[in-house]
Scaffold this motif. Structure first.
Motif, short mmCIF file in Angstrom:
data_model
loop_
_atom_site.label_atom_id
_atom_site.label_comp_id
_atom_site.label_asym_id
_atom_site.label_seq_id
_atom_site.Cartn_x
_atom_site.Cartn_y
_atom_site.Cartn_z
N GLU A 165 4.39 10.29 6.89
CA GLU A 165 5.28 11.20 7.32
C GLU A 165 5.50 11.07 8.79
O GLU A 165 6.79 11.28 8.98
N LYS A 166 4.68 10.53 9.53
CA LYS A 166 4.96 10.34 10.84
C LYS A 166 6.01 9.34 11.36
O LYS A 166 6.78 9.88 11.99
N LEU A 167 5.57 8.27 10.48
CA LEU A 167 6.84 7.17 10.84
C LEU A 167 8.10 7.80 10.20
O LEU A 167 9.29 7.47 11.01
N TYR A 168 8.16 8.57 9.08
CA TYR A 168 9.44 8.88 8.51
C TYR A 168 10.11 9.95 9.79
O TYR A 168 11.32 9.97 9.82
N LEU B 203 0.90 -1.18 0.11
CA LEU B 203 -0.08 0.09 -0.01
C LEU B 203 0.71 1.25 0.05
O LEU B 203 0.51 2.29 -0.32
N SER B 204 2.09 1.14 0.24
CA SER B 204 3.00 2.31 0.43
C SER B 204 3.64 2.74 -0.76
O SER B 204 4.81 3.53 -0.66
N ARG B 205 3.52 2.12 -1.81
CA ARG B 205 4.26 2.14 -3.04
C ARG B 205 3.87 3.48 -3.72
O ARG B 205 4.11 3.43 -4.91
N CYS B 206 3.20 4.32 -3.15
CA CYS B 206 2.91 5.60 -3.87
C CYS B 206 2.43 6.44 -2.93
O CYS B 206 2.27 6.20 -1.60
N CYS B 207 2.47 7.78 -3.36
CA CYS B 207 2.10 9.06 -2.29
C CYS B 207 3.21 8.83 -0.98
O CYS B 207 2.46 9.06 -0.05
N LEU B 208 4.25 9.02 -1.22
CA LEU B 208 5.28 8.81 -0.10
C LEU B 208 5.54 10.25 0.51
O LEU B 208 5.23 11.16 -0.40
N PRO B 209 5.89 10.63 1.61
CA PRO B 209 6.32 11.79 1.94
C PRO B 209 7.36 12.62 1.15
O PRO B 209 8.34 11.85 0.67
N GLY B 210 7.39 13.67 0.84
CA GLY B 210 8.02 14.43 -0.19
C GLY B 210 7.68 14.47 -1.60
O GLY B 210 8.20 15.08 -2.65
N THR B 211 6.51 13.52 -1.80
CA THR B 211 6.07 13.58 -3.13
C THR B 211 4.82 14.61 -3.19
O THR B 211 4.46 15.09 -2.17
N ARG B 212 4.30 14.89 -4.20
CA ARG B 212 3.03 15.75 -4.30
C ARG B 212 1.92 14.89 -4.51
O ARG B 212 0.82 15.49 -4.61
#
Lengths: 104, 104
Positions: free
Chosen positions: A83-86, A17-26
């Motif tokens: 973002e939180k985990l990062y 589920l996290s292979r898209c829309c990661l922090p730092g992207t738009r």
DNA sequence: TCTACATTTCGAAACATGTCGAATTATCGA
DNA sequence: TCGATAATTCGACATGTTTCGAAATGTAGA
């Protein structure tokens, strides 16, 4: 959250589920990649009831969102969670440095 | 690693050890904050044997380093481990974005 | 060498987790 | 309304985890 990610099946689901829309992207919340429960279980040799149990655990931990869409239930990750985990492991975001070390 | 961090006592130990030399800072391995086993257990209402067990789990997971220094055993985190965890949730470091989202 | 201190190993008990199959609920389409 | 499909709830069982106290180990200092 770490407890929920500590099971191999749940970590795999989370990674899918996290292979898209990661922090730092738009990517916005609306762009978040979504999979139905059945799709998430593909390739995992696990009973449907077990899969459901793991999804519930991820949801309770605040790691994934779930919403019914017709016959299926769609799952996705709110980018804010990433973002939180990062931020947890990122010095700029959440921690103060203490002790005699030289921060620049 | 997430499994090891998933226990509240172990997470607390890890946090105590990670309050210095985080990724993005200039702390070297030699600067890493160190605590003895006894110091790490302070304030936690836990038997010494239980503490020892948790430390062993963190060490086996590759999260902490341990070395005897006289009567005590010192524990610290290799900054590379923090980088690794940080990178896991960081899009630039480890993941490719896929799907229809707009990465800038 | 003997003692005190710091930590680990061991064994046992209580509790939690992962797993399944069967039964149940929810939705859609015929 | 009925049947098919998607997912969840429930109860049960095997396995793992957390915890402790007692005994053992390792180290430094008298």
């Amino acid at each position: 959250m770490f407890k929920a990610l500590g099971n191999p099946h749940r970590l795999l689901i989370f990674q899918r589920l996290s292979r898209c829309c990661l922090p730092g992207t738009r990517c916005d919340l609306e762009d978040a990649i979504r999979f139905s429960v059945g799709e998430l279980g593909e390739g995992m040799e696990i009973a449907a009831s077990t899969l459901s149990h793991h999804l519930k655990a991820l949801h309770h931990a605040g790691l994934i969102e779930m919403e019914r869409q017709g016959k299926q239930i769609n799952c996705w990750i709110d980018p804010a969670v990433l973002e939180k985990l990062y931020g947890f492991f990122n010095p700029q975001a959440e921690f103060e440095n203490i002790g005699g070390c030289d921060v620049r």
